[in-house]
Design a protein around this motif. Sequence first.
Motif, PDB file in Angstrom:
ATOM      1  N   ILE A  15       0.939  -7.453  -9.024  1.00 14.32           N
ATOM      2  CA  ILE A  15       1.229  -6.555  -8.208  1.00 14.32           C
ATOM      3  C   ILE A  15       2.476  -5.820  -8.274  1.00 14.32           C
ATOM      4  O   ILE A  15       2.515  -4.501  -8.097  1.00 14.32           O
ATOM      5  CB  ILE A  15       1.387  -7.574  -6.976  1.00 14.32           C
ATOM      6  N   ALA A  16       3.571  -6.423  -8.934  1.00  9.69           N
ATOM      7  CA  ALA A  16       4.739  -5.690  -8.971  1.00  9.69           C
ATOM      8  C   ALA A  16       4.416  -4.551 -10.181  1.00  9.69           C
ATOM      9  O   ALA A  16       5.011  -3.584  -9.894  1.00  9.69           O
ATOM     10  CB  ALA A  16       6.216  -6.635  -9.299  1.00  9.69           C
ATOM     11  N   ALA A  17       3.818  -4.945 -10.960  1.00 10.70           N
ATOM     12  CA  ALA A  17       3.513  -3.960 -12.081  1.00 10.70           C
ATOM     13  C   ALA A  17       3.027  -2.329 -11.607  1.00 10.70           C
ATOM     14  O   ALA A  17       3.049  -1.412 -12.189  1.00 10.70           O
ATOM     15  CB  ALA A  17       2.793  -4.375 -13.270  1.00 10.70           C
ATOM     16  N   VAL A  18       1.853  -2.745 -10.861  1.00  9.20           N
ATOM     17  CA  VAL A  18       1.284  -1.507 -10.338  1.00  9.20           C
ATOM     18  C   VAL A  18       2.270  -0.660  -9.214  1.00  9.20           C
ATOM     19  O   VAL A  18       2.484   0.455  -9.411  1.00  9.20           O
ATOM     20  CB  VAL A  18       0.180  -1.915  -9.560  1.00  9.20           C
ATOM     21  N   SER A  85      -5.942   0.936   0.602  1.00 11.86           N
ATOM     22  CA  SER A  85      -4.803   1.619   1.594  1.00 11.86           C
ATOM     23  C   SER A  85      -4.762   2.916   0.851  1.00 11.86           C
ATOM     24  O   SER A  85      -5.716   3.605   0.392  1.00 11.86           O
ATOM     25  CB  SER A  85      -3.420   0.864   1.697  1.00 11.86           C
ATOM     26  N   HIS A  86      -3.709   3.569   0.821  1.00  9.48           N
ATOM     27  CA  HIS A  86      -3.377   4.929  -0.095  1.00  9.48           C
ATOM     28  C   HIS A  86      -2.198   4.852  -0.745  1.00  9.48           C
ATOM     29  O   HIS A  86      -1.199   3.962  -0.843  1.00  9.48           O
ATOM     30  CB  HIS A  86      -3.164   5.787   1.232  1.00  9.48           C
ATOM     31  N   SER A  87      -2.213   5.867  -1.759  1.00 13.10           N
ATOM     32  CA  SER A  87      -1.042   5.841  -2.738  1.00 13.10           C
ATOM     33  C   SER A  87      -0.430   7.022  -2.587  1.00 13.10           C
ATOM     34  O   SER A  87       0.551   7.440  -3.340  1.00 13.10           O
ATOM     35  CB  SER A  87      -1.567   5.946  -4.136  1.00 13.10           C
ATOM     36  N   ASP A  88      -0.603   8.082  -1.559  1.00 10.76           N
ATOM     37  CA  ASP A  88       0.205   9.358  -1.515  1.00 10.76           C
ATOM     38  C   ASP A  88       1.455   8.669  -0.589  1.00 10.76           C
ATOM     39  O   ASP A  88       1.748   7.953   0.248  1.00 10.76           O
ATOM     40  CB  ASP A  88      -0.457  10.267  -0.826  1.00 10.76           C
ATOM     41  N   ASP A  97       4.788   1.724   1.125  1.00  8.63           N
ATOM     42  CA  ASP A  97       4.051   2.246   2.342  1.00  8.63           C
ATOM     43  C   ASP A  97       2.736   2.842   1.693  1.00  8.63           C
ATOM     44  O   ASP A  97       2.632   3.681   0.884  1.00  8.63           O
ATOM     45  CB  ASP A  97       4.620   3.578   2.908  1.00  8.63           C
ATOM     46  N   GLY A  98       1.699   2.083   2.245  1.00  7.30           N
ATOM     47  CA  GLY A  98       0.217   2.162   1.521  1.00  7.30           C
ATOM     48  C   GLY A  98       0.045   1.520   0.053  1.00  7.30           C
ATOM     49  O   GLY A  98      -0.840   0.899  -0.243  1.00  7.30           O
ATOM     50  N   ILE A  99       0.954   1.895  -0.876  1.00  8.21           N
ATOM     51  CA  ILE A  99       1.100   1.378  -2.320  1.00  8.21           C
ATOM     52  C   ILE A  99       0.795   0.075  -2.357  1.00  8.21           C
ATOM     53  O   ILE A  99       0.134  -0.662  -3.191  1.00  8.21           O
ATOM     54  CB  ILE A  99       2.123   1.924  -2.961  1.00  8.21           C
ATOM     55  N   ALA A 100       1.682  -0.760  -1.640  1.00  7.60           N
ATOM     56  CA  ALA A 100       1.362  -2.206  -1.458  1.00  7.60           C
ATOM     57  C   ALA A 100       0.232  -2.479  -1.391  1.00  7.60           C
ATOM     58  O   ALA A 100      -0.284  -3.637  -1.798  1.00  7.60           O
ATOM     59  CB  ALA A 100       2.392  -2.728  -0.503  1.00  7.60           C
ATOM     60  N   GLY A 101      -0.538  -1.906  -0.277  1.00 14.96           N
ATOM     61  CA  GLY A 101      -1.767  -2.441  -0.032  1.00 14.96           C
ATOM     62  C   GLY A 101      -2.952  -2.250  -0.966  1.00 14.96           C
ATOM     63  O   GLY A 101      -3.874  -2.852  -1.160  1.00 14.96           O
ATOM     64  N   ASP A 122     -20.803  -6.737  -2.194  1.00 12.78           N
ATOM     65  CA  ASP A 122     -20.260  -6.191  -3.221  1.00 12.78           C
ATOM     66  C   ASP A 122     -18.746  -5.995  -2.774  1.00 12.78           C
ATOM     67  O   ASP A 122     -18.431  -6.254  -1.559  1.00 12.78           O
ATOM     68  CB  ASP A 122     -20.556  -4.768  -3.204  1.00 12.78           C
ATOM     69  N   LEU A 123     -17.663  -5.986  -3.862  1.00 10.47           N
ATOM     70  CA  LEU A 123     -16.159  -5.785  -3.210  1.00 10.47           C
ATOM     71  C   LEU A 123     -15.834  -4.453  -3.783  1.00 10.47           C
ATOM     72  O   LEU A 123     -16.153  -4.118  -4.888  1.00 10.47           O
ATOM     73  CB  LEU A 123     -15.552  -6.964  -3.818  1.00 10.47           C
ATOM     74  N   GLU A 124     -15.282  -3.607  -2.889  1.00  9.48           N
ATOM     75  CA  GLU A 124     -14.779  -2.463  -3.442  1.00  9.48           C
ATOM     76  C   GLU A 124     -13.173  -2.537  -3.003  1.00  9.48           C
ATOM     77  O   GLU A 124     -12.772  -2.957  -1.931  1.00  9.48           O
ATOM     78  CB  GLU A 124     -15.295  -1.053  -2.689  1.00  9.48           C
ATOM     79  N   VAL A 125     -12.474  -1.621  -3.989  1.00  9.28           N
ATOM     80  CA  VAL A 125     -10.947  -1.502  -3.748  1.00  9.28           C
ATOM     81  C   VAL A 125     -11.114  -0.039  -3.619  1.00  9.28           C
ATOM     82  O   VAL A 125     -11.523   0.820  -4.401  1.00  9.28           O
ATOM     83  CB  VAL A 125     -10.177  -1.961  -4.913  1.00  9.28           C
ATOM     84  N   VAL A 126     -10.021   0.536  -2.570  1.00  6.16           N
ATOM     85  CA  VAL A 126     -10.380   1.931  -2.291  1.00  6.16           C
ATOM     86  C   VAL A 126      -8.354   2.510  -2.238  1.00  6.16           C
ATOM     87  O   VAL A 126      -7.733   1.779  -1.504  1.00  6.16           O
ATOM     88  CB  VAL A 126     -10.940   2.328  -1.073  1.00  6.16           C
ATOM     89  N   ASP A 127      -8.428   3.713  -2.866  1.00  2.00           N
ATOM     90  CA  ASP A 127      -7.172   4.177  -2.589  1.00  2.00           C
ATOM     91  C   ASP A 127      -7.529   5.611  -1.851  1.00  2.00           C
ATOM     92  O   ASP A 127      -8.404   6.423  -2.230  1.00  2.00           O
ATOM     93  CB  ASP A 127      -6.632   4.981  -3.912  1.00  2.00           C
TER      94      ASP A 127
END
Length: 426
Positions: A15-18, A85-88, A97-101, A122-127
């Motif tokens: 998690i920390a690396a991302v 969540s979001h990466s912007d 903010d968002g990135i942790a999610g 199905d499992l999906e991960v979304v940014d």
Amino acid sequence: MSAPRTNLPVDPARIAAVIDGLADITEPGRPYTRRAFSALFPDGRAFLAERFRAAGLETRIDAAGNLIGRRPGRVPGLGTIMLGSHSDTVPDGGRFDGIAGVAAALEVARALADRGTELEHDLEVVDFLAEEVSIFGVSCIGSRGMAGVLPEEWLARESGGLTLGEGIRQAGGDPARIASEPRSDIAAFLELHIEQGPVLEEEKFDIGVVTAIAGITRIEIVVDGRADHAGTTPMAGRADALAAAARLVTGVEALAKSFSGGKFHFTATVGEFSIEPNAANVVPSRARLLIDARAEERAMMELFANSLDQMAEQIARETGTAIATPRRISDNPPTPADPMLLAVLERACDTAGASNRRMASGAGHDTAWMARATRAAMIFVPCREGRSHAPEEFAENDDIALGAAVLLQAVVQLDGELQEVNQEAG
């Protein structure tokens, strides 16, 4: 916040690396600035896509410009459990903010693979694209698009010679297909986010289970007075627009305080203010203020708005100014969380050994728009001193990892319970 744990079913280091990897992709001299539609945003997306693929996810960008990583379930057509969540970021914003999610959601997929756990769904991960207010003046573009509620006229919004439609296309989306491709297969959506407030840290809870996302209403008030010479016009004979507006500002604060502190979340802030002619030797002739009001319960917002109307009328009478009826510029109702998902999340907290409390979100999130398309809920993890949207924003990686463990437990529970709900409904 809990002490560091060594028995979590997730890997805190991954998690920390991302989070750290995305933090390194920032504008020079502006820590943690990577806005949607900027030159650096594609670099962040490429970083995430690579990690999605390394986790064994099938990666694509949908019509609304959302980056999605998919892990197929054992039963085709059963539906999708979505996390993300979001990466912007905002300008000069935080790196959590968002990135942790997004990092936590990715870790859930990795942990399932580590354990050899196959889901039925199905499992999906979304940014999501552009959760923060973008250069086009609007937010939550990707989640609105996925839910099928992105206003078509927004695509023509322009900034610096670029339209929003062109920006979505540059992000890999296809604006022509957004309206025709709302998602109907999502069985549930869950989002982890830093709290962006001090409650969890101060009360020493590991997790906030979010009951509702506050509705946001923005109200404009314009005060018209009379311009006069500041040195020669007697004080008793003035119609000072600024003096009247100042009473409105303090009145808004007093009203908001009287509404807050109870069972339900409520805030109101005068965030924009301007006066005319803005000259030192002229009595102000006009003032404009914009109120940002947020309420967990719609009835509280209506009561606040009615009280504000009465306040404006009284101040106009007492100051000799003209105050138009306060005008709602935008008005979004609160979004309650899905009751089934709240129960699942609380049980998941118990399984993960995470202390928790229910709480509302005063900030807007992609979850509010995903709730238009499916069951949706979210959890908060603590952040230091409640700081957010600032370079000082910080969350302990162990707290994020514990939140990821809660998400993992929730996904495993949902995989079975959603089928039972569907069978009962059928």
